[in-house]
Design an enzyme around this catalytic site. Structure first.
Site: not given
Length: 273
Positions: A44-47
């Site tokens: 995903l975009s960020e974890t």
């Protein structure tokens, strides 16, 4: 350990910006390589990775964020997602203070279930339109601003909301034009539509072609549009396919970002560090 996927800056599943959230045990973070591998797997975009800090310090939790390709200095939606997890699981109550690369960040759960983040306001430095930006975007900028150190985006003002929505940029060309990414913005076409400005964010240089809703970019969008519209409190709509709303409140050198979040997946990570 538990791993959750939380949709941030939305009040319904499958909208807003999804983030992975892992709440770790007290102590130092696992090796960077393991954190990056988890983020790449989540894709995903960020974890976000958070662990509790000893009481009595400047912050309650340590927080880091990784894209599928690299660690970043600041992330709004994954911070909102982490605060949502901490509040909904009872791990935290009241205001939360996160220690991150960009300083201490605040998060407070509102009565309606929304979370308000307290982030540093980005500086905005006007720059001449860099070579290649107009060609890569496929649109002529009205203005371009460089943002603060921990953001590292170019904020590009375009003619109108329709231009922002219909943009189809050359992503490989964009990757070389800023430290982190390109955020495009325009005033809302209809001021009665529930939002004041629109934006989209492209970050191919850090492994994100288009970010669904970029909270950190709103620390630059808030002062940009507050100066033009003459109001400290605004609502931004990010025009990605998933879309999402970010309420902003400019408080001098701090910007408050408010949005809802929804946990959509709650599972178990079997690959321990």
């Amino acid at each position: 350990m538990r791993i959750r996927i939380v949709d941030a800056f939305t009040d319904r599943p499958f909208a807003g910006n999804p983030a992975g959230v892992l709440i770790l045990q007290p102590g130092p973070f696992p090796d960077d390589d393991w954190l990056q591998r988890v983020a790449t797997e989540v894709n995903l975009s960020e974890t976000a990775f958070a662990h509790p800090l000893p009481p009595g310090g400047a912050a309650d939790w340590a927080l880091r964020w990784f894209t599928p390709a690299t660690e970043v200095d600041m992330c709004g939606h994954a911070t909102l997602a982490t605060a949502h997890v901490l509040h909904t699981t009872g791990l935290a109550t009241g205001a939360i203070r996160f220690a991150a690369r960009c300083g201490v960040l605040g998060a407070t759960a509102d009565d309606d279930g929304a979370v308000t983040l307290d982030f540093p306001t980005s500086s905005l430095t006007p720059v001449t339109v860099p070579d290649g930006v107009a060609a890569a975007l496929g649109a002529v900028p009205l203005s371009v601003h460089d943002t603060a150190e921990h953001i590292g985006d170019l904020l590009v003002e375009l003619a109108d909301e329709r231009t922002v929505r219909e943009l189809s940029p050359d992503l490989p060309s964009l990757a070389a034009l800023s430290r982190r990414g390109i955020v495009v913005t325009a005033a809302a076409e209809d001021p009665a539509g529930g939002y004041d400005f629109v934006s989209r964010g492209f970050f191919p240089g850090v492994g994100i072609d288009e970010d669904p809703v970029t909270g950190s970019a709103h620390t630059a969008l808030a002062p940009f549009w507050s100066a033009r519209l003459g109001r400290a409190e605004l609502t931004g709509r990010q025009g990605s396919a998933r879309t999402g709303l970010v309420r902003t409140s400019l408080r001098g050198d701090r910007t408050l970002l408010t949005g809802h979040a929804v946990t959509v997946i709650d599972g178990e990570l079997l690959a321990a560090p």
